[in-house]
Design an enzyme around this catalytic site. Structure first.
Site, PDB file in Angstrom:
ATOM      1  N   HIS A 183      -2.506   7.362   7.304  1.00 34.21           N
ATOM      2  CA  HIS A 183      -1.536   8.206   6.680  1.00 34.21           C
ATOM      3  C   HIS A 183      -2.131   9.555   5.950  1.00 34.21           C
ATOM      4  O   HIS A 183      -1.473  10.529   6.159  1.00 34.21           O
ATOM      5  CB  HIS A 183      -0.899   7.742   5.286  1.00 34.21           C
ATOM      6  CG  HIS A 183       0.577   6.828   5.589  1.00 34.21           C
ATOM      7  ND1 HIS A 183       1.605   7.144   6.115  1.00 34.21           N
ATOM      8  CD2 HIS A 183       0.544   5.523   5.284  1.00 34.21           C
ATOM      9  CE1 HIS A 183       2.588   6.565   6.109  1.00 34.21           C
ATOM     10  NE2 HIS A 183       2.174   5.307   5.736  1.00 34.21           N
ATOM     11  N   GLN A 209       2.973  10.164   1.335  1.00 33.02           N
ATOM     12  CA  GLN A 209       4.298   9.362   1.238  1.00 33.02           C
ATOM     13  C   GLN A 209       5.132   9.759   0.081  1.00 33.02           C
ATOM     14  O   GLN A 209       6.371   9.428  -0.108  1.00 33.02           O
ATOM     15  CB  GLN A 209       3.848   7.853   1.331  1.00 33.02           C
ATOM     16  CG  GLN A 209       3.537   7.170   2.577  1.00 33.02           C
ATOM     17  CD  GLN A 209       3.420   5.883   2.566  1.00 33.02           C
ATOM     18  OE1 GLN A 209       2.449   5.217   2.198  1.00 33.02           O
ATOM     19  NE2 GLN A 209       4.367   5.142   3.353  1.00 33.02           N
ATOM     20  N   GLY A 224       0.679  -1.216  -0.197  1.00 36.40           N
ATOM     21  CA  GLY A 224       0.032  -0.027  -0.026  1.00 36.40           C
ATOM     22  C   GLY A 224       1.032   1.347   0.095  1.00 36.40           C
ATOM     23  O   GLY A 224       1.917   1.262   0.343  1.00 36.40           O
ATOM     24  N   HIS A 251      -4.041   1.249   7.292  1.00 38.82           N
ATOM     25  CA  HIS A 251      -2.912   1.738   7.467  1.00 38.82           C
ATOM     26  C   HIS A 251      -2.540   2.932   6.563  1.00 38.82           C
ATOM     27  O   HIS A 251      -2.142   4.106   6.764  1.00 38.82           O
ATOM     28  CB  HIS A 251      -1.711   0.741   7.224  1.00 38.82           C
ATOM     29  CG  HIS A 251      -0.346   1.181   7.142  1.00 38.82           C
ATOM     30  ND1 HIS A 251       0.660   0.786   7.947  1.00 38.82           N
ATOM     31  CD2 HIS A 251       0.132   2.149   6.318  1.00 38.82           C
ATOM     32  CE1 HIS A 251       1.863   1.687   7.730  1.00 38.82           C
ATOM     33  NE2 HIS A 251       1.696   2.154   6.742  1.00 38.82           N
ATOM     34  N   GLU A 252      -3.178   2.962   5.410  1.00 42.78           N
ATOM     35  CA  GLU A 252      -3.058   3.954   4.381  1.00 42.78           C
ATOM     36  C   GLU A 252      -4.226   5.100   4.657  1.00 42.78           C
ATOM     37  O   GLU A 252      -3.609   6.327   4.487  1.00 42.78           O
ATOM     38  CB  GLU A 252      -3.377   3.500   2.873  1.00 42.78           C
ATOM     39  CG  GLU A 252      -2.422   2.372   2.265  1.00 42.78           C
ATOM     40  CD  GLU A 252      -1.244   2.480   2.757  1.00 42.78           C
ATOM     41  OE1 GLU A 252      -0.537   3.544   2.809  1.00 42.78           O
ATOM     42  OE2 GLU A 252      -0.433   1.406   2.963  1.00 42.78           O
ATOM     43  N   CYS A 303       6.253   0.150   7.292  1.00 45.46           N
ATOM     44  CA  CYS A 303       5.911   1.234   6.351  1.00 45.46           C
ATOM     45  C   CYS A 303       6.965   1.617   5.536  1.00 45.46           C
ATOM     46  O   CYS A 303       8.293   1.438   5.931  1.00 45.46           O
ATOM     47  CB  CYS A 303       5.599   2.434   7.309  1.00 45.46           C
ATOM     48  SG  CYS A 303       5.014   3.564   6.486  1.00 45.46           S
ATOM     49  N   LEU A 304       6.704   1.666   4.345  1.00 42.33           N
ATOM     50  CA  LEU A 304       7.696   2.158   3.377  1.00 42.33           C
ATOM     51  C   LEU A 304       8.499   3.335   3.626  1.00 42.33           C
ATOM     52  O   LEU A 304       9.588   3.711   3.189  1.00 42.33           O
ATOM     53  CB  LEU A 304       7.204   2.086   1.929  1.00 42.33           C
ATOM     54  CG  LEU A 304       6.545   0.935   1.230  1.00 42.33           C
ATOM     55  CD1 LEU A 304       6.141   1.192   0.004  1.00 42.33           C
ATOM     56  CD2 LEU A 304       7.814  -0.001   0.978  1.00 42.33           C
TER      57      LEU A 304
HETATM   58 ZN    ZN Z   1       2.843   3.536   5.767  1.00 44.84          ZN
END
Ligand code: ZN
Length: 158
Positions: A134, A51, A46, A130-131, A88-89
């Site tokens: 963000h 991000q 995701g 999660h997204e 998380c990226l």
């Molecule tokens: Zn993340």
């Protein structure tokens, strides 16, 4: 399409609230395409627009059943709870256990501006939650119950 740079933890844009998209136009569709490419390239499940440095309410998710892109996503129903490891990226090499709903229903617009509703369980419910966090400047580390050693786990990256 193009890869976009994934912003990392120290970048304060990750702590800002994203703005609603007024119109799903070609610019938003390009953003979706770039986000999808960036997510797959980073082996993530995701990615949210902040991000990649864009404070707009857009997310992409692929929890193994194909790409889902949502504009202005809103959680309209949650059920149950699951505790699992996530990452998380934007926060490389960190993983921890986080409680998420077992089932989530999200309403939003697709890439054509049509209203759609997605119900996800397990990993998809986790990824959607999660997204959407963000988009409100919330990171998974705010919710970690217990950090785990990344090398011991196949933590997912979002
Ligand atoms: Zn993340």
């Amino acid at each position: 399409m193009a890869l976009r740079e994934i912003r990392k933890y120290e970048d304060e844009i990750l702590r800002k609230k994203s703005k609603e998209v007024k119109e799903v136009d070609d610019r938003i569709r390009l953003l979706i395409d770039d986000m999808a490419e960036t997510m797959y390239n980073a082996d993530g499940v995701g990615l949210a627009a902040p991000q990649v440095g864009v404070l707009r309410r857009v997310i992409v998710v692929d929890a193994g059943s194909g790409l889902i892109a949502l504009v202005n996503p809103e959680i309209v129903m949650v059920d149950g709870e699951q505790i699992g490891v996530e990452g998380c990226l934007s926060i490389p090499d960190v993983a921890g256990e986080v409680a998420r709903p077992q089932i989530v229903t999200v309403r939003g617009l697709d890439r054509n501006g049509e209203l759609i509703e997605i119900t996800g369980e397990d990993l998809l419910a986790r990824a959607l939650s999660h997204e959407i966090d963000h988009l409100n400047g919330v990171l998974f580390i705010d919710k970690v119950i217990k950090y785990v050693n990344m090398e011991d786990e196949d933590g997912i990256k979002e």
